[in-house]
Design a protein around this motif. Structure first.
Motif, PDB file in Angstrom:
ATOM      1  N   ILE A 242       0.844  -1.201   0.000  1.00 51.43           N
ATOM      2  CA  ILE A 242       0.000   0.000   0.000  1.00 51.43           C
ATOM      3  C   ILE A 242       0.878   1.251   0.000  1.00 51.43           C
ATOM      4  CG2 ILE A 242      -1.759   1.270   1.282  1.00 51.43           C
ATOM      5  CD1 ILE A 242      -2.619  -1.469   2.479  1.00 51.43           C
ATOM      6  N   VAL A 243       0.561   2.190  -0.878  1.00 47.80           N
ATOM      7  CA  VAL A 243       1.325   3.435  -0.974  1.00 47.80           C
ATOM      8  C   VAL A 243       0.375   4.609  -0.747  1.00 47.80           C
ATOM      9  CG1 VAL A 243       2.847   4.849  -2.406  1.00 47.80           C
ATOM     10  CG2 VAL A 243       2.886   2.344  -2.638  1.00 47.80           C
ATOM     11  N   ALA A 271       5.268  -9.170  -2.347  1.00 46.06           N
ATOM     12  CA  ALA A 271       4.151  -8.258  -2.580  1.00 46.06           C
ATOM     13  C   ALA A 271       3.567  -8.573  -3.948  1.00 46.06           C
ATOM     14  CB  ALA A 271       4.631  -6.820  -2.509  1.00 46.06           C
ATOM     15  N   LYS A 272       2.267  -8.693  -4.024  1.00 46.47           N
ATOM     16  CA  LYS A 272       1.630  -9.060  -5.294  1.00 46.47           C
ATOM     17  C   LYS A 272       0.594  -8.039  -5.755  1.00 46.47           C
ATOM     18  CE  LYS A 272       2.443 -13.989  -4.538  1.00 46.47           C
ATOM     19  NZ  LYS A 272       2.923 -14.068  -3.162  1.00 46.47           N
ATOM     20  N   ARG A 273      -0.098  -7.400  -4.779  1.00 45.17           N
ATOM     21  CA  ARG A 273      -1.152  -6.438  -5.125  1.00 45.17           C
ATOM     22  C   ARG A 273      -0.706  -5.051  -4.661  1.00 45.17           C
ATOM     23  NH1 ARG A 273      -5.773  -7.580  -2.079  1.00 45.17           N
ATOM     24  NH2 ARG A 273      -4.371  -8.493  -0.537  1.00 45.17           N
ATOM     25  N   ASN A 389      -7.789  -6.281   2.247  1.00 41.23           N
ATOM     26  CA  ASN A 389      -8.410  -7.398   2.964  1.00 41.23           C
ATOM     27  C   ASN A 389      -9.326  -8.249   2.094  1.00 41.23           C
ATOM     28  OD1 ASN A 389      -7.112  -6.662   5.326  1.00 41.23           O
ATOM     29  ND2 ASN A 389      -8.863  -5.538   6.146  1.00 41.23           N
ATOM     30  N   ASP A 390      -9.557  -7.817   0.855  1.00 42.13           N
ATOM     31  CA  ASP A 390     -10.459  -8.541  -0.028  1.00 42.13           C
ATOM     32  C   ASP A 390      -9.715  -9.685  -0.717  1.00 42.13           C
ATOM     33  OD1 ASP A 390     -12.750  -9.243  -1.389  1.00 42.13           O
ATOM     34  OD2 ASP A 390     -12.412  -7.805  -3.020  1.00 42.13           O
ATOM     35  N   THR A 391      -9.277 -10.638   0.085  1.00 41.46           N
ATOM     36  CA  THR A 391      -8.516 -11.789  -0.391  1.00 41.46           C
ATOM     37  C   THR A 391      -8.694 -12.913   0.615  1.00 41.46           C
ATOM     38  OG1 THR A 391      -6.272 -12.643  -0.822  1.00 41.46           O
ATOM     39  CG2 THR A 391      -6.458 -10.855   0.762  1.00 41.46           C
ATOM     40  N   PRO A 392      -8.644 -14.156   0.164  1.00 41.87           N
ATOM     41  CA  PRO A 392      -8.728 -15.255   1.126  1.00 41.87           C
ATOM     42  C   PRO A 392      -7.450 -15.444   1.923  1.00 41.87           C
ATOM     43  CG  PRO A 392      -8.470 -16.104  -1.103  1.00 41.87           C
ATOM     44  CD  PRO A 392      -8.686 -14.627  -1.233  1.00 41.87           C
ATOM     45  N   PHE A 393      -6.392 -14.744   1.524  1.00 46.40           N
ATOM     46  CA  PHE A 393      -5.103 -14.911   2.185  1.00 46.40           C
ATOM     47  C   PHE A 393      -4.836 -13.801   3.203  1.00 46.40           C
ATOM     48  CE2 PHE A 393      -4.612 -16.728  -2.131  1.00 46.40           C
ATOM     49  CZ  PHE A 393      -4.406 -18.047  -1.768  1.00 46.40           C
ATOM     50  N   GLY A 394      -3.880 -14.052   4.093  1.00 47.74           N
ATOM     51  CA  GLY A 394      -3.508 -13.048   5.085  1.00 47.74           C
ATOM     52  C   GLY A 394      -2.133 -13.318   5.649  1.00 47.74           C
ATOM     53  N   LEU A 395      -1.135 -13.399   4.763  1.00 49.92           N
ATOM     54  CA  LEU A 395       0.209 -13.744   5.218  1.00 49.92           C
ATOM     55  C   LEU A 395       0.936 -12.518   5.772  1.00 49.92           C
ATOM     56  CD1 LEU A 395       2.095 -16.083   5.614  1.00 49.92           C
ATOM     57  CD2 LEU A 395       2.939 -15.778   3.282  1.00 49.92           C
ATOM     58  N   SER A 396       1.202 -11.534   4.921  1.00 54.29           N
ATOM     59  CA  SER A 396       1.854 -10.323   5.413  1.00 54.29           C
ATOM     60  C   SER A 396       1.335  -9.123   4.627  1.00 54.29           C
ATOM     61  CB  SER A 396       3.379 -10.439   5.295  1.00 54.29           C
ATOM     62  OG  SER A 396       4.015  -9.369   5.977  1.00 54.29           O
ATOM     63  N   SER A 397       1.909  -7.950   4.897  1.00 57.56           N
ATOM     64  CA  SER A 397       1.485  -6.732   4.209  1.00 57.56           C
ATOM     65  C   SER A 397       2.605  -5.705   4.294  1.00 57.56           C
ATOM     66  CB  SER A 397       0.206  -6.166   4.845  1.00 57.56           C
ATOM     67  OG  SER A 397       0.415  -5.882   6.218  1.00 57.56           O
ATOM     68  N   ASN A 398       2.598  -4.790   3.333  1.00 59.01           N
ATOM     69  CA  ASN A 398       3.591  -3.710   3.270  1.00 59.01           C
ATOM     70  C   ASN A 398       2.852  -2.385   3.132  1.00 59.01           C
ATOM     71  OD1 ASN A 398       6.168  -5.580   2.311  1.00 59.01           O
ATOM     72  ND2 ASN A 398       4.264  -6.191   1.342  1.00 59.01           N
ATOM     73  N   ALA A 416      -3.582  -9.661   8.454  1.00 58.37           N
ATOM     74  CA  ALA A 416      -2.329 -10.284   8.011  1.00 58.37           C
ATOM     75  C   ALA A 416      -1.489 -10.656   9.217  1.00 58.37           C
ATOM     76  CB  ALA A 416      -1.550  -9.328   7.105  1.00 58.37           C
ATOM     77  N   GLY A 417      -0.557 -11.568   8.996  1.00 56.58           N
ATOM     78  CA  GLY A 417       0.344 -11.973  10.063  1.00 56.58           C
ATOM     79  C   GLY A 417       1.470 -10.996  10.312  1.00 56.58           C
ATOM     80  N   GLY A 418       1.624 -10.004   9.449  1.00 54.84           N
ATOM     81  CA  GLY A 418       2.662  -8.992   9.627  1.00 54.84           C
ATOM     82  C   GLY A 418       2.287  -7.708   8.918  1.00 54.84           C
TER      83      GLY A 418
END
Length: 463
Positions: A242-243, A271-273, A389-398, A416-418
């Motif tokens: 996120i920017v 990071a993918k999205r 948050n609109d994803t089934p995953f929740g590993l990390s975030s930037n 997310a876990g981080g």
């Protein structure tokens, strides 16, 4: 899937291996069970001495094992060397910290008295034989980040590695043996996925840890649940980057490229999205796309290469399906979205940025495992959190922002876990690693990770 080394840079099958039969599997489980009964009695000093010896061997053999990893799964040689160095560092970290992390815990004296005891404490004891089912993308690190804490806690390990990295798997089994660990403490099982269930159901196997796909995690968790055995799962990720308007855009774009294409884009925590506030969206997109377009794709053994091939022909086909689905439904390719014409051999794919992503596109919900980034425009902070948050995953975030109020909101609201501010997600032995939602459960690394496969035993003395 055959157990074989297939060079993803050329498609050539380099070497194949026979899977262990029932007798071979039985011998290794029996050896592990016998080893645990003795290994659990060793002191922390002895465990640390042997783990440091393994780290020393890994340092000496860094170039050789790096070349093996590059040959088997295509990561650049530079990245492979860094992975080997990181593993040695983690071994030494656990050798130096395990005793303190597993020290007896003493409740407050008033609580001990209130429990009716004259003395009470918690002791961490090892569970036993742990089955590790590991992936190919970080073939050394994924294993060591389990093995180092597990061995220091007094557990022993059985490794079922991905079938396309058999030479790395065999190296790991031999590494701990050559370092002086007793026979049976850590062994590699060259077996197919169909043999995992029988190993996990064996009563001598106490627990399992898996890093891999959601499907593989479901399968292992289902069997372990039926057997009432502890599991730790680290599954897929589709991490947001996120920017916000206060970000340093030049630095954010520079890090964004590394965060997306690390390990040729094949990382759960990549990071993918890329979710960018509308006020800075166009400026960031221009910087990011320009830098992604400039990356050098090619031979992973060349030190001038930025991005090597994806690990398999099927992996590239899966990536192409996600991209083509998005383009067919209206997405725009700002760069890439094709195989490089100059590299007809091997499983290469150009670094790609897709814009105009909508919810009906598969790539919005599925993990893209390769050098493909998706770009989103967010109207404000709430919209950014909603997309993230609109994803089934929740590993990390930037998150990139200099605003402290925004930082507090992101820590509170991101699933997310981080949450990593002004940098990219990276694992470190001192920090817990893992996710929520369909990214799995449990934690690796830090004190949380070493205690996952321990029996927290209450010890109580009456008066």
């Amino acid at each position: 899937m055959p157990i074989a080394t297939v060079n993803p840079a050329t498609g050539e099958t380099v070497r194949t291996f026979d899977a262990l039969g029932r007798d071979g599997i039985e011998q290794r489980i029996a050896a592990a069970h016998a080893a645990f009964r003795q290994w659990r009695l060793t002191g922390f000093d002895e465990r640390a001495r042997l783990l440091r010896a393994a780290a020393d061997l890994l340092d000496k053999e860094q170039d050789d094992i790096a070349r093996t990893m590059t040959l088997e799964m295509g990561k650049t040689l530079t990245a492979a060397r860094a992975e080997a160095a990181k593993c040695a560092k983690a071994m030494r970290w656990y050798a130096g910290h395990a005793e303190a992390l597993l020290a007896d815990e003493h409740p407050a004296p008033a609580d001990v008295e209130d429990s009716g005891a004259v003395r009470a404490y918690v002791r961490y004891r090892p569970l036993g034989v742990v089955l590790a089912v590991m992936p190919w993308n970080f073939p050394l690190w994924q294993v060591v980040r389990f093995a180092a804490p597990a061995l220091m806690a007094g557990n022993v390990g059985l490794l079922k590695h991905a079938s396309n990295v058999p030479q790395t798997a065999l190296y790991l089994g031999e590494l701990f043996h050559r370092a002086g660990f007793p026979e049976g403490c850590f062994q590699t099982l060259l077996i197919g996925s169909g043999a995992i269930e029988d190993v996990l159901r064996d009563p001598r196997v106490a627990a399992a840890t898996l890093t891999g796909s959601e499907g593989a995690g479901r399968a292992v968790a289902s069997v372990a649940g039926d057997e009432v055995k502890k599991t730790v799962l680290e599954l897929g990720g589709s991490d947001p980057f996120i920017v916000m308007p206060s970000a340093d855009l030049d630095r954010a774009a520079e890090v964004a490229v590394t965060a997306r294409v690390q390990n040729n884009g094949q990382s759960c925590i990549a990071a993918k999205r890329f979710i960018v506030h509308t006020d800075v969206h166009d400026a960031f997109a221009e910087r990011f796309t320009r830098a992604m377009s400039a990356l050098r794709v090619g031979d992973p053994t060349s030190l001038s290469t930025d991005v090597g091939p994806v690990s398999s022909e099927q992996g590239r086909a899966d990536l192409e399906e996600l991209v083509q689905d998005a383009l067919a439904k209206g997405a725009e390719a700002l760069c890439g979205a094709r195989r490089p014409e100059a590299l007809p051999d091997g499983w290469y794919y150009e670094p790609t940025v897709l814009a105009g992503i909508t919810k009906d596109m598969r790539i919005h919900h599925e993990e893209a495992f390769g050098p493909v980034a998706t770009l989103y425009r967010a109207a404000d902070l709430d919209a950014a959190v909603g997309i993230a948050n609109d994803t089934p995953f929740g590993l990390s975030s930037n998150v990139w922002t200099a605003d402290e109020d925004e930082r507090r909101r992101f820590v509170r609201d991101l699933e997310a876990g981080g949450v990593y501010f002004d940098g990219m997600t990276a694992s470190h032995p001192a920090l817990p690693f893992g996710g929520v939602k369909r990214s799995g459960y449990g934690r690796e690394l830090s004190g949380h990770g070493i205690r996952e496969f321990c029996n927290a035993t209450t010890v109580w003395y009456g008066g």
